[in-house]
Design an enzyme around this catalytic site. Structure first.
Site, mmCIF file in Angstrom:
data_model
loop_
_atom_site.group_PDB
_atom_site.id
_atom_site.type_symbol
_atom_site.label_atom_id
_atom_site.label_comp_id
_atom_site.label_asym_id
_atom_site.label_seq_id
_atom_site.Cartn_x
_atom_site.Cartn_y
_atom_site.Cartn_z
ATOM 1 N N GLU A 1 68.886 -5.979 -28.002
ATOM 2 C CA GLU A 1 68.758 -7.352 -28.521
ATOM 3 C C GLU A 1 67.297 -7.657 -28.872
ATOM 4 O O GLU A 1 66.385 -7.270 -28.146
ATOM 5 C CB GLU A 1 69.243 -8.326 -27.444
ATOM 6 N N HIS A 20 73.508 -13.798 -33.964
ATOM 7 C CA HIS A 20 73.928 -14.902 -33.100
ATOM 8 C C HIS A 20 73.964 -16.184 -33.937
ATOM 9 O O HIS A 20 73.214 -16.328 -34.909
ATOM 10 C CB HIS A 20 72.937 -15.107 -31.950
ATOM 11 N N ARG A 73 77.778 -21.717 -28.087
ATOM 12 C CA ARG A 73 77.603 -23.168 -28.125
ATOM 13 C C ARG A 73 76.129 -23.524 -28.245
ATOM 14 O O ARG A 73 75.743 -24.429 -28.981
ATOM 15 C CB ARG A 73 78.169 -23.797 -26.844
ATOM 16 N N GLY A 74 75.266 -22.802 -27.510
ATOM 17 C CA GLY A 74 73.856 -23.192 -27.411
ATOM 18 C C GLY A 74 73.695 -24.139 -26.235
ATOM 19 O O GLY A 74 74.674 -24.698 -25.723
ATOM 20 N N ALA A 127 81.890 -23.369 -27.771
ATOM 21 C CA ALA A 127 81.854 -22.163 -28.608
ATOM 22 C C ALA A 127 83.243 -21.817 -29.148
ATOM 23 O O ALA A 127 83.359 -21.279 -30.258
ATOM 24 C CB ALA A 127 81.290 -21.000 -27.801
ATOM 25 N N TYR A 144 79.979 -15.068 -18.530
ATOM 26 C CA TYR A 144 79.053 -15.266 -17.403
ATOM 27 C C TYR A 144 79.684 -14.735 -16.117
ATOM 28 O O TYR A 144 80.480 -15.445 -15.470
ATOM 29 C CB TYR A 144 78.723 -16.767 -17.268
ATOM 30 N N GLN A 146 76.107 -12.400 -19.729
ATOM 31 C CA GLN A 146 74.791 -12.851 -19.294
ATOM 32 C C GLN A 146 74.208 -11.746 -18.423
ATOM 33 O O GLN A 146 74.962 -10.944 -17.836
ATOM 34 C CB GLN A 146 74.970 -14.151 -18.481
ATOM 35 N N LYS A 169 60.440 -5.561 -26.940
ATOM 36 C CA LYS A 169 59.468 -4.597 -26.406
ATOM 37 C C LYS A 169 60.033 -3.189 -26.601
ATOM 38 O O LYS A 169 60.793 -2.691 -25.765
ATOM 39 C CB LYS A 169 59.209 -4.850 -24.919
HETATM 40 P P1 FAD Z 1 80.814 -22.227 -24.126
HETATM 41 O O1 FAD Z 1 81.676 -21.034 -24.145
HETATM 42 O O2 FAD Z 1 81.165 -23.355 -25.022
HETATM 43 O O3 FAD Z 1 80.735 -22.755 -22.619
HETATM 44 C C1 FAD Z 1 79.782 -23.752 -22.248
HETATM 45 C C2 FAD Z 1 80.270 -24.513 -21.025
HETATM 46 O O4 FAD Z 1 81.394 -25.325 -21.379
HETATM 47 C C3 FAD Z 1 80.749 -23.607 -19.887
HETATM 48 O O5 FAD Z 1 80.387 -24.229 -18.674
HETATM 49 C C4 FAD Z 1 82.283 -23.598 -20.043
HETATM 50 O O6 FAD Z 1 82.950 -23.362 -18.825
HETATM 51 C C5 FAD Z 1 82.519 -25.014 -20.562
HETATM 52 N N1 FAD Z 1 83.709 -25.143 -21.420
HETATM 53 C C6 FAD Z 1 84.091 -24.306 -22.413
HETATM 54 N N2 FAD Z 1 85.222 -24.769 -23.001
HETATM 55 C C7 FAD Z 1 85.553 -25.926 -22.365
HETATM 56 C C8 FAD Z 1 86.596 -26.879 -22.513
HETATM 57 N N3 FAD Z 1 87.561 -26.725 -23.440
HETATM 58 N N4 FAD Z 1 86.609 -27.967 -21.679
HETATM 59 C C9 FAD Z 1 85.639 -28.143 -20.742
HETATM 60 N N5 FAD Z 1 84.627 -27.265 -20.564
HETATM 61 C C10 FAD Z 1 84.578 -26.170 -21.367
HETATM 62 N N6 FAD Z 1 71.447 -19.487 -26.784
HETATM 63 C C11 FAD Z 1 70.794 -19.710 -27.957
HETATM 64 O O7 FAD Z 1 70.311 -20.835 -28.210
HETATM 65 N N7 FAD Z 1 70.666 -18.707 -28.896
HETATM 66 C C12 FAD Z 1 71.168 -17.456 -28.691
HETATM 67 O O8 FAD Z 1 71.049 -16.586 -29.553
HETATM 68 C C13 FAD Z 1 71.860 -17.188 -27.460
HETATM 69 N N8 FAD Z 1 72.412 -15.973 -27.223
HETATM 70 C C14 FAD Z 1 73.110 -15.761 -26.058
HETATM 71 C C15 FAD Z 1 73.720 -14.498 -25.839
HETATM 72 C C16 FAD Z 1 74.413 -14.241 -24.662
HETATM 73 C C17 FAD Z 1 75.074 -12.888 -24.469
HETATM 74 C C18 FAD Z 1 74.498 -15.245 -23.658
HETATM 75 C C19 FAD Z 1 75.218 -14.959 -22.373
HETATM 76 C C20 FAD Z 1 73.927 -16.507 -23.867
HETATM 77 C C21 FAD Z 1 73.231 -16.780 -25.063
HETATM 78 N N9 FAD Z 1 72.652 -18.021 -25.321
HETATM 79 C C22 FAD Z 1 71.977 -18.249 -26.514
HETATM 80 C C23 FAD Z 1 72.716 -19.097 -24.317
HETATM 81 C C24 FAD Z 1 73.989 -19.964 -24.503
HETATM 82 O O9 FAD Z 1 73.897 -20.676 -25.722
HETATM 83 C C25 FAD Z 1 74.080 -20.919 -23.313
HETATM 84 O O10 FAD Z 1 74.352 -20.216 -22.140
HETATM 85 C C26 FAD Z 1 75.023 -22.094 -23.467
HETATM 86 O O11 FAD Z 1 74.742 -23.010 -22.412
HETATM 87 C C27 FAD Z 1 76.506 -21.763 -23.413
HETATM 88 O O12 FAD Z 1 76.931 -21.126 -24.529
HETATM 89 P P2 FAD Z 1 78.442 -20.534 -24.636
HETATM 90 O O13 FAD Z 1 78.605 -20.047 -26.009
HETATM 91 O O14 FAD Z 1 78.689 -19.600 -23.531
HETATM 92 O O15 FAD Z 1 79.281 -21.888 -24.424
#
Ligand code: FAD
Length: 287
Positions: free
Chosen positions: A17, A76, A106-107, A122, A142, A173, A269
């Site tokens: 990455e 992403h 989602r971010g 997301a 996660y 994660q 890196k």
């Molecule tokens: P989601 O899957 O939407 O989940 C977010 C939260 O909402 C979780 O607590 C979940 O349990 C809850 N949830 C989901 N669906 C529902 C529902 N229907 N009702 C109620 N609750 C719900 N961030 C960046 O800004 N840029 C990046 O490029 C980036 N890359 C990443 C790559 C990886 C592999 C990982 C693990 C994280 C990355 N992140 C990045 C961070 C990520 O954006 C954050 O962790 C963010 O807080 C959650 O994103 P998600 O897509 O997992 O969200």
């Protein structure tokens, strides 16, 4: 190439990455770093999306450098502070540049508590991407539960919903205790989540990273790693060596236990990626 087809067989593979610069004038330097990592021939390389979706053009510029190096890029894309119109434009630019793979995220929620725009989760982005073109769609997961979610059971239910919306593969994660991943994979299978899961490994080589990584990811720091951080945090070279050794051991244990897809958080890196690849030269075949 589509990532779902790369992940089809049981070959052990490593992906890497990189993250784009915040400012436009940093792009050339990040593209150079990207080419150096790409020269190691990882299975694919993912390019993160700037926090709050601020720099989509930078993600695409770096993803093009990946593509030009002969490695499959994964772009992403975050949605929580975006509109459908904006996401449509970003996807259209990706398509025009020949990108086939998107990691739908989602971010992080804005600190100001500003309401979400067109997307709350997301899973909604995953569905939307499929209406915009023929992309392979990945998503985040996660092993220790997402920090905002009240329980790991609920988080897994949300993950199942996200995967059912059309996810082809997942990336975890970072985690520092492999037992947590094995437990998570078992729970995924029981919940009917059976897409490939890429195990996210972050070699911690900079003492300043230790606390930050734990804060950001909500990961548990196992006592064995905490002792390493305590002992070597004041000696950057020793910390780098110990961090590489720890990540190498983690990967060897994962492969020995049947995990085939390792995603390395290389933090721009190349030397970290190179060292890990050297350490694992008979275990993971690159190219
Ligand atoms: P989601 O899957 O939407 O989940 C977010 C939260 O909402 C979780 O607590 C979940 O349990 C809850 N949830 C989901 N669906 C529902 C529902 N229907 N009702 C109620 N609750 C719900 N961030 C960046 O800004 N840029 C990046 O490029 C980036 N890359 C990443 C790559 C990886 C592999 C990982 C693990 C994280 C990355 N992140 C990045 C961070 C990520 O954006 C954050 O962790 C963010 O807080 C959650 O994103 P998600 O897509 O997992 O969200």
């Amino acid at each position: 190439m589509r990532i779902s087809s790369i992940l089809q067989d049981d070959k052990v593979r490593l992906s890497c990455e990189v993250f784009p610069p915040k400012k436009f004038d940093g792009i050339a330097q990040v593209c150079q770093v990207t080419r150096e990592i790409a020269a190691l021939k990882p299975a694919y390389m993912s390019v993160t999306y700037g926090a709050a979706g601020s720099t989509p053009g930078h993600t695409l510029a770096v993803a093009k450098a990946v593509q030009e190096s002969g490695v499959t890029p994964l772009c992403h894309l975050t949605c929580v502070q975006s509109t459908k119109e904006h996401v449509t434009q970003v996807l259209s630019d990706m398509k025009a540049a020949g990108m086939e793979n998107v990691l739908a995220l989602r971010g992080d929620l804005p600190a100001s508590g500003e309401p979400c725009r067109d997307f709350a989760y997301a899973s909604e982005l995953v569905e939307f991407i499929h209406t915009q073109g023929d992309f392979d769609v990945g998503a985040a997961c996660y092993p220790e539960g997402h920090p905002e979610c009240e329980s790991r059971i609920k988080d897994l239910e949300h993950l199942k919903r996200k995967v059912d919306a059309g996810v082809d593969f997942l990336t975890t994660q970072m985690f520092f205790d492999n037992g947590i991943l094995y437990n998570f994979l078992y729970r995924c299978l029981r919940a009917g989540i059976d897409v490939p899961v890429c195990a996210g490994i972050m070699p911690i080589c900079d003492p300043r990273q230790v606390k930050r990584a734990v804060q950001l990811s909500g990961s548990i720091m196992p006592p064995r790693f905490a002792a390493i951080a305590d002992r070597f945090a004041h000696d950057p070279e020793a910390m780098a060596q110990a961090g590489i050794a720890y990540a190498t051991e983690q990967i060897i244990d994962l492969v020995a236990n049947g995990i085939t897809n390792i995603h390395l958080y290389t933090m721009n890196k190349p030397w970290i990626a190179r060292k890990i690849v050297e350490n694992l030269s008979s275990i993971i075949h690159m190219g």
